[in-house]
Design a protein around this motif. Sequence first.
Motif, PDB file in Angstrom:
ATOM      1  N   UNK A 257       2.926   0.612 -12.030  1.00 20.14           N
ATOM      2  CA  UNK A 257       4.188   1.167 -11.549  1.00 20.14           C
ATOM      3  C   UNK A 257       4.965   0.238 -10.649  1.00 20.14           C
ATOM      4  N   UNK A 258       4.420  -0.950 -10.384  1.00 22.48           N
ATOM      5  CA  UNK A 258       5.101  -1.896  -9.495  1.00 22.48           C
ATOM      6  C   UNK A 258       6.234  -2.618 -10.213  1.00 22.48           C
ATOM      7  N   UNK A 259       7.241  -2.967  -9.450  1.00 22.64           N
ATOM      8  CA  UNK A 259       8.321  -3.806  -9.979  1.00 22.64           C
ATOM      9  C   UNK A 259       7.943  -5.267  -9.720  1.00 22.64           C
ATOM     10  N   UNK A 260       7.525  -5.947 -10.764  1.00 28.74           N
ATOM     11  CA  UNK A 260       7.036  -7.317 -10.616  1.00 28.74           C
ATOM     12  C   UNK A 260       8.026  -8.352 -11.143  1.00 28.74           C
ATOM     13  N   UNK A 261       9.260  -7.948 -11.318  1.00 28.87           N
ATOM     14  CA  UNK A 261      10.281  -8.900 -11.784  1.00 28.87           C
ATOM     15  C   UNK A 261      10.428 -10.029 -10.769  1.00 28.87           C
ATOM     16  N   UNK A 262      10.381 -11.261 -11.254  1.00 23.52           N
ATOM     17  CA  UNK A 262      10.531 -12.414 -10.366  1.00 23.52           C
ATOM     18  C   UNK A 262       9.350 -12.641  -9.453  1.00 23.52           C
TER      19      UNK A 262
END
Length: 292
Positions: A257-262
């Motif tokens: 569920x984490x936002x790992x963009x970049x």
Amino acid sequence: DRKILEKAFIFLSAYESGALNLNYSDIENLEKEQKRIDNTPAEVFEKLSIDDFINAVKQICDVAEVYMIYGTQGHEPNGSLDVFTAVGAKVFSDNTFFQTEDCDFLFMPEPRKYKFFSLNEPFELSVQRSFENTVSDAISKRRKEKPFIVAYHGDVSGAVYQNGMEVDGKCAFPKSLMSSLKANYYALGHIHKPQQIFENCFYVGSAYPKDFGETHDGGFNLVTITNGKTTVERKSFGLPMNLTEEVDFDELPSILGLNLAGKNLSLKIKTDKLLKKNFDISEITRNIKEST
């Protein structure tokens, strides 16, 4: 206006951290170069060779004055920066007060033990005496009506390392002595964590995180000095930032569920030996890539 682009070295071969100060008198060229850097894809930085970097410095030398100072001896042995003088950069290996027509500079490379060896006093005292003499000399020579830029590679008291420990070494440059120079801008190198020490005094940090202990957003400072007033704008290179997550095996779904963009992700999974034998790291990696 006087514009300075302070940029940490990209880590290539023996050429490691420090401050690369680009002194532009042609603002149009500065803006073009800034746009080029802003639009450089992150993957380009990962594929640079030392030849690419030297050529990039040469291109900048064609439109700007480029100044470099030596950093840690293990990273930059004596003579290792000579290649940059061949493409037009000015390299300083000793404390040097330097003047151009419209700007004063004080360049201070990281102190090297062989230059301060003495049978009469400890190394630390020799270094501190050198700091005091250099500052006194610069104060007596600087022109009050001109911008004054200080570049130093090494520890400054009050700075903080990436691990949260505060600088307190006997060879650290005293913060109060540094500020007594009353410069318009101080460009500091050595500590990889970007930070401000006092007004207009910055460690710009490493151009990109060297390992997962470094979590900052790599970038550079765009400094403008107008009528004695300094403004500093932090610019990101847009490179991936490092993130470390430590979870129990049964908490793995929370990662999805984490936002790992970049982000560069370092995942530490706590489990027992039996479970460790029964799960597939490649499958976990695939699931994370597909779900984040």
